[in-house]
Design an enzyme around this catalytic site. Structure first.
Site, PDB file in Angstrom:
ATOM      1  N   SER A   5       0.827  -1.195   0.000  1.00  0.00           N
ATOM      2  CA  SER A   5       0.000   0.000   0.000  1.00  0.00           C
ATOM      3  C   SER A   5       0.870   1.256   0.000  1.00  0.00           C
ATOM      4  O   SER A   5       1.700   1.439  -0.889  1.00  0.00           O
ATOM      5  CB  SER A   5      -0.951  -0.020   1.199  1.00  0.00           C
ATOM      6  N   ASP A 145      -1.905   6.895  -3.619  1.00  0.00           N
ATOM      7  CA  ASP A 145      -0.921   6.107  -2.881  1.00  0.00           C
ATOM      8  C   ASP A 145      -0.447   4.931  -3.737  1.00  0.00           C
ATOM      9  O   ASP A 145      -0.818   4.807  -4.905  1.00  0.00           O
ATOM     10  CB  ASP A 145      -1.470   5.671  -1.518  1.00  0.00           C
ATOM     11  N   ASP A 147      -0.932   1.635  -4.055  1.00  0.00           N
ATOM     12  CA  ASP A 147      -1.834   0.723  -4.763  1.00  0.00           C
ATOM     13  C   ASP A 147      -3.106   1.427  -5.233  1.00  0.00           C
ATOM     14  O   ASP A 147      -4.051   0.778  -5.680  1.00  0.00           O
ATOM     15  CB  ASP A 147      -2.162  -0.509  -3.916  1.00  0.00           C
ATOM     16  N   ASP A 149      -5.607   2.830  -3.926  1.00  0.00           N
ATOM     17  CA  ASP A 149      -6.922   2.766  -3.272  1.00  0.00           C
ATOM     18  C   ASP A 149      -7.221   4.046  -2.502  1.00  0.00           C
ATOM     19  O   ASP A 149      -8.370   4.299  -2.139  1.00  0.00           O
ATOM     20  CB  ASP A 149      -7.033   1.543  -2.360  1.00  0.00           C
TER      21      ASP A 149
END
Length: 352
Positions: A5, A145, A147, A149
């Site tokens: 992440s 960010d 990834d 999401d």
């Protein structure tokens, strides 16, 4: 999904889901898997699984675009920082369908994150975006960010728009189109969020912090949307999962319909002053929370997540970190003077 992440380049990790995109977390499934592994009681399936490779980028872009009418989007000038993360792959097929002028920053996929950490909640990671917005005289900017999401907006003056304000913007747009719907927000969000939802005729439900807690509640209440101050935004029509891209598109649609600049729209819905998250290491989390509870006994106390205390002109939440001996303080007031005074009193107790 294999992803760290927003964490730095030395990290890696897994996001694990069961059927229907239900997330597993420490207290919701992963603990049972850990126990089974430690006690060697895992039941192996008699059938082996298989690995399939499929490029769904076109279908993904089409689904994200289904939340808006691309033909109604105005030709905004936008700077987009993909942070060398997955947004560099998922955004271009979407931008091809929009009449916007995009200045790209760090769209090359690179897990070493050579330009800055892909964590746009920290202001230091927005410096390149802020400079480019000023340089090209953009209407606003957006950063994703690692990834993709999560996402954060930045207005034309370089001011970061908090995740709670993005929650308000998305709610504003969705309730125009789907009146009376239920929307979830976590307890760190500004009072401006539930106030806007209720003003627009929606039903606002407050939750604890964390995606593994919010997603099941969204299904329980059949909520159309849920938002967190951390930049996570969840959509019923995205399998109750989070998407920074969809949140960005819904905000883009709102600004196109309202004929307002981002900073003007925020000023319209946000009358409050906030502290941001203040982290303090303490010897005993439990003792400090009880000291604060006693000090604030004249306020309206809620223990949904840590302790929240509300007064007529001020509120705050104090909750422990899940991984460190830290207390996290978030506060909001109707004026900067009240905010500063109350923060001084509370922090004096926490740090004593």
């Amino acid at each position: 999904m294999i992803t760290a992440s927003h964490n730095p380049k030395d990290y890696n990790g897994f996001k694990i889901c069961r059927q229907q995109a239900q997330p597993l977390s420490g207290q919701a499934g992963l603990d049972k898997i850990k126990e089974a592994m430690e006690n060697e009681i895992i039941q192996k399936s008699p059938q082996r699984g298989n690995i399939a490779r499929k490029d769904v980028s076109v279908e993904y872009a089409e689904h994200c675009l289904s939340f808006i009418n691309p033909a109604k989007i105005k030709p905004f000038k936008i700077v987009v920082d993909a942070g060398n993360g997955m947004a560099g792959m998922t955004l271009p097929p979407v931008f091809e369908k929009l009449p916007i002028e995009v200045t790209k920053l760090f769209f090359e996929l690179d897990g070493s994150f050579p330009n800055h950490p892909a964590s746009p909640i920290e202001l230091e990671n927005l410096v390149d975006l802020q400079k480019k917005i000023a340089e090209v005289k953009a209407d606003f900017g957006v950063a994703f960010d690692g990834d993709a999401d999560r996402m954060f907006l930045v207005d034309k003056f370089g001011h970061q728009v908090g995740g709670d304000m993005v929650t308000a913007l998305v709610s504003d747009n969705l309730l125009d189109k789907y009146p009376g719907e239920t929307i979830l927000y976590n307890l760190i969000c500004s009072k401006a969020v539930p106030e806007l939802i209720e003003r627009k005729g929606g039903k606002a439900i407050k939750t604890r912090v964390g995606h593994a807690l919010i997603k099941p509640l969204m299904k329980k209440h059949n909520a159309i949307f849920g938002g967190e101050h951390s930049g996570h935004f969840y959509f019923r029509d995205f399998w109750f999962s989070d998407s920074g891209l969809i949140a960005f598109l819904v905000c883009l649609d709102l600004l196109s319909r309202s004929d307002m600049q981002l900073h003007d729209k925020i000023a319209e819905i946000d009358p409050y002053f906030r502290s941001g998250e203040i982290n303090t290491k303490v010897d005993s989390v439990k003792d400090k929370i009880e000291q604060i509870t006693e000090f604030c006994s004249d306020g309206e106390i809620d223990r949904m997540d840590g302790i929240s205390v509300a007064y007529k002109d001020f509120w705050f939440n104090l909750r422990p970190s899940n991984t460190e001996p830290l207390l996290r303080l978030n506060a909001e007031a109707i004026s900067k003077e009240i905010l500063d005074k109350k923060l001084e009193e509370i922090l004096a107790i926490i740090r004593s």
